[in-house]
Design a protein around this motif. Sequence first.
Motif, PDB file in Angstrom:
ATOM      1  N   GLN A   1      54.777  36.824  39.713  1.00 39.82           N
ATOM      2  CA  GLN A   1      54.527  37.918  38.777  1.00 39.82           C
ATOM      3  C   GLN A   1      53.179  38.580  39.055  1.00 39.82           C
ATOM      4  OE1 GLN A   1      54.596  36.700  34.685  1.00 39.82           O
ATOM      5  NE2 GLN A   1      54.137  38.721  33.888  1.00 39.82           N
ATOM      6  N   GLY A   2      53.226  39.913  39.152  1.00 45.64           N
ATOM      7  CA  GLY A   2      51.983  40.659  39.320  1.00 45.64           C
ATOM      8  C   GLY A   2      51.357  40.537  40.693  1.00 45.64           C
ATOM      9  N   ALA A   3      52.169  40.482  41.748  1.00 47.72           N
ATOM     10  CA  ALA A   3      51.610  40.390  43.108  1.00 47.72           C
ATOM     11  C   ALA A   3      50.710  41.595  43.354  1.00 47.72           C
ATOM     12  CB  ALA A   3      52.745  40.353  44.132  1.00 47.72           C
ATOM     13  N   GLU A   4      49.436  41.340  43.608  1.00 46.62           N
ATOM     14  CA  GLU A   4      48.495  42.464  43.722  1.00 46.62           C
ATOM     15  C   GLU A   4      47.647  42.417  44.985  1.00 46.62           C
ATOM     16  OE1 GLU A   4      44.944  44.841  41.378  1.00 46.62           O
ATOM     17  OE2 GLU A   4      46.350  43.604  40.255  1.00 46.62           O
ATOM     18  N   GLY A   5      46.884  41.349  45.176  1.00 46.70           N
ATOM     19  CA  GLY A   5      46.014  41.272  46.344  1.00 46.70           C
ATOM     20  C   GLY A   5      46.773  40.737  47.552  1.00 46.70           C
ATOM     21  N   VAL A   6      46.347  41.161  48.758  1.00 50.26           N
ATOM     22  CA  VAL A   6      46.995  40.662  49.972  1.00 50.26           C
ATOM     23  C   VAL A   6      46.016  40.767  51.124  1.00 50.26           C
ATOM     24  CG1 VAL A   6      47.996  42.939  50.523  1.00 50.26           C
ATOM     25  CG2 VAL A   6      49.034  40.872  51.468  1.00 50.26           C
ATOM     26  N   ASP A   7      46.056  39.777  52.019  1.00 50.09           N
ATOM     27  CA  ASP A   7      45.289  39.842  53.252  1.00 50.09           C
ATOM     28  C   ASP A   7      46.009  39.026  54.320  1.00 50.09           C
ATOM     29  OD1 ASP A   7      43.294  40.789  54.864  1.00 50.09           O
ATOM     30  OD2 ASP A   7      41.742  39.403  54.176  1.00 50.09           O
ATOM     31  N   VAL A   8      45.778  39.428  55.578  1.00 46.67           N
ATOM     32  CA  VAL A   8      46.340  38.731  56.739  1.00 46.67           C
ATOM     33  C   VAL A   8      45.204  37.986  57.413  1.00 46.67           C
ATOM     34  CG1 VAL A   8      47.575  38.977  58.920  1.00 46.67           C
ATOM     35  CG2 VAL A   8      48.049  40.562  57.043  1.00 46.67           C
ATOM     36  N   SER A   9      45.438  36.733  57.772  1.00 50.73           N
ATOM     37  CA  SER A   9      44.405  35.963  58.458  1.00 50.73           C
ATOM     38  C   SER A   9      44.053  36.638  59.786  1.00 50.73           C
ATOM     39  CB  SER A   9      44.862  34.525  58.688  1.00 50.73           C
ATOM     40  OG  SER A   9      46.033  34.491  59.493  1.00 50.73           O
ATOM     41  N   PRO A  10      42.805  36.539  60.221  1.00 49.21           N
ATOM     42  CA  PRO A  10      42.389  37.213  61.460  1.00 49.21           C
ATOM     43  C   PRO A  10      43.200  36.818  62.697  1.00 49.21           C
ATOM     44  CG  PRO A  10      40.469  36.570  60.193  1.00 49.21           C
ATOM     45  CD  PRO A  10      41.653  35.954  59.510  1.00 49.21           C
ATOM     46  N   ASP A  11      43.773  35.604  62.713  1.00 47.50           N
ATOM     47  CA  ASP A  11      44.603  35.214  63.855  1.00 47.50           C
ATOM     48  C   ASP A  11      46.040  35.725  63.734  1.00 47.50           C
ATOM     49  OD1 ASP A  11      45.756  33.552  61.942  1.00 47.50           O
ATOM     50  OD2 ASP A  11      45.010  31.684  62.825  1.00 47.50           O
ATOM     51  N   GLY A  12      46.338  36.390  62.628  1.00 46.53           N
ATOM     52  CA  GLY A  12      47.646  36.995  62.440  1.00 46.53           C
ATOM     53  C   GLY A  12      48.750  36.041  62.043  1.00 46.53           C
ATOM     54  N   ARG A  13      48.415  34.794  61.725  1.00 46.35           N
ATOM     55  CA  ARG A  13      49.460  33.798  61.472  1.00 46.35           C
ATOM     56  C   ARG A  13      49.914  33.699  60.020  1.00 46.35           C
ATOM     57  NH1 ARG A  13      47.746  28.594  65.289  1.00 46.35           N
ATOM     58  NH2 ARG A  13      47.889  29.715  67.282  1.00 46.35           N
ATOM     59  N   GLU A  14      49.024  34.023  59.081  1.00 47.89           N
ATOM     60  CA  GLU A  14      49.362  33.828  57.670  1.00 47.89           C
ATOM     61  C   GLU A  14      49.055  35.085  56.858  1.00 47.89           C
ATOM     62  OE1 GLU A  14      48.437  29.003  57.456  1.00 47.89           O
ATOM     63  OE2 GLU A  14      47.267  30.391  56.213  1.00 47.89           O
ATOM     64  N   VAL A  15      49.849  35.257  55.806  1.00 42.89           N
ATOM     65  CA  VAL A  15      49.611  36.298  54.807  1.00 42.89           C
ATOM     66  C   VAL A  15      49.410  35.595  53.470  1.00 42.89           C
ATOM     67  CG1 VAL A  15      50.482  38.383  53.706  1.00 42.89           C
ATOM     68  CG2 VAL A  15      51.131  37.864  56.065  1.00 42.89           C
ATOM     69  N   TRP A  16      48.318  35.923  52.785  1.00 47.21           N
ATOM     70  CA  TRP A  16      48.054  35.358  51.456  1.00 47.21           C
ATOM     71  C   TRP A  16      48.184  36.465  50.420  1.00 47.21           C
ATOM     72  CZ3 TRP A  16      44.311  30.793  50.470  1.00 47.21           C
ATOM     73  CH2 TRP A  16      44.494  29.810  51.457  1.00 47.21           C
ATOM     74  N   VAL A  17      48.922  36.170  49.355  1.00 48.30           N
ATOM     75  CA  VAL A  17      49.157  37.127  48.271  1.00 48.30           C
ATOM     76  C   VAL A  17      48.641  36.523  46.972  1.00 48.30           C
ATOM     77  CG1 VAL A  17      50.890  38.461  47.018  1.00 48.30           C
ATOM     78  CG2 VAL A  17      51.238  37.945  49.446  1.00 48.30           C
ATOM     79  N   SER A  18      47.885  37.314  46.207  1.00 46.76           N
ATOM     80  CA  SER A  18      47.431  36.845  44.892  1.00 46.76           C
ATOM     81  C   SER A  18      48.349  37.410  43.815  1.00 46.76           C
ATOM     82  CB  SER A  18      45.978  37.275  44.635  1.00 46.76           C
ATOM     83  OG  SER A  18      45.845  38.677  44.662  1.00 46.76           O
ATOM     84  N   ASN A  19      48.918  36.522  43.027  1.00 43.85           N
ATOM     85  CA  ASN A  19      49.859  36.890  41.962  1.00 43.85           C
ATOM     86  C   ASN A  19      49.144  36.771  40.619  1.00 43.85           C
ATOM     87  OD1 ASN A  19      52.077  36.902  43.953  1.00 43.85           O
ATOM     88  ND2 ASN A  19      51.770  34.684  43.946  1.00 43.85           N
TER      89      ASN A  19
END
Length: 351
Positions: free
Chosen positions: A191-209
């Motif tokens: 619920q409320g997915a808002e923030g997002v960033d991709v790790s510098p190595d391109g392997r992971e995406v983190w989403v703040s809900n």
Amino acid sequence: MLRIAWLLCLVWPILAGCAAAGDPAAPAGTLVVLNKSGASASLIDLVSGKEVARIPVGDGPHEAAASPDGRLIAVTNYGNKTAGNSLSVIDVAQAQVVRTVLLGAYQRPHGVQFLDPHRVVVTAEAQASVLVVDVAAGRIEKAIVTGQRVSHMVAAAPDGGRAFVANIGSGSLSVLDLREGATMTHIPTGQGAEGVDVSPDGREVWVSNRGADSLTVIDARSLQPLATLPAAGFPIRVRFDPAGARAFVTVPRDDALLIFDRRSRVLERRIGLPVAAVQTEGRLLGAMFGRSTVPIGVAVDGAGRRVYVAQANADQVAEFDVTSGTLLRTLPTGTEPDGLAWSPVRAGAPR
């Protein structure tokens, strides 16, 4: 004379103007702060800690992104009561807006990131779309419809092939193929997915809900969820350091910054934001979080040693040492600071 200069740097490094050269951990470059209620950008010299310029931009500037070399800053002019539809391009060394890019029918630009020295990817919330914009030529190259509700923040893969869009209203992450100009899939996150960033190595995406008080970790290649992490306090932004070792998350309900170890996915440190006089009237989030200073925007310097947090209801930015979590100083800004971008270029410096 050389000996006198050396002594000055030893005793009064900041006054002598040599802190950045003598101390590898000292701040350098420029922090660009968007003042949401002031329709302006503050350029803060990080050696002196002084605001060296305050530049008018469009109405309701929300997010800022630095070009790969840090020379340019792209600003999304989201608007207030009237929807915005433009980007301001700031030349940091000149300390001025050098171009305004009109987006035509595409309104409410919000999240933004450079893909290369000339192009950015930017969300257009009102049209549930993502644009690829050539800011040098001042034209839209592609428009991709997400079809999700409130497509808010965007992060691109290091190779520029994919973009990942957090959708607040849909609680999802959209994955876009930027080369084909198409939406690949939508991944439910929370619920409320808002923030997002991709790790510098391109392997992971983190989403703040923000509504779920959680972070979702997604494999950037397989697009499979890897973990869900608790992040109490209305997690609103997430940002990796340049090495990809840590993720920084702002939580305005708890008036704090969370620092996660990326490898272990464990909360390394929770840092309370410095107490300050709080103003709620006329602010976007108002008194939603009571007397919180409302930390939102977050940026990290190029060395990964300093992290900066915009306190939107206190008109200041807090600077912390990443390793120790120590508050180093607070930097006054304009009204309602939000989006931040760090540049290695010193504002007003000769080319």
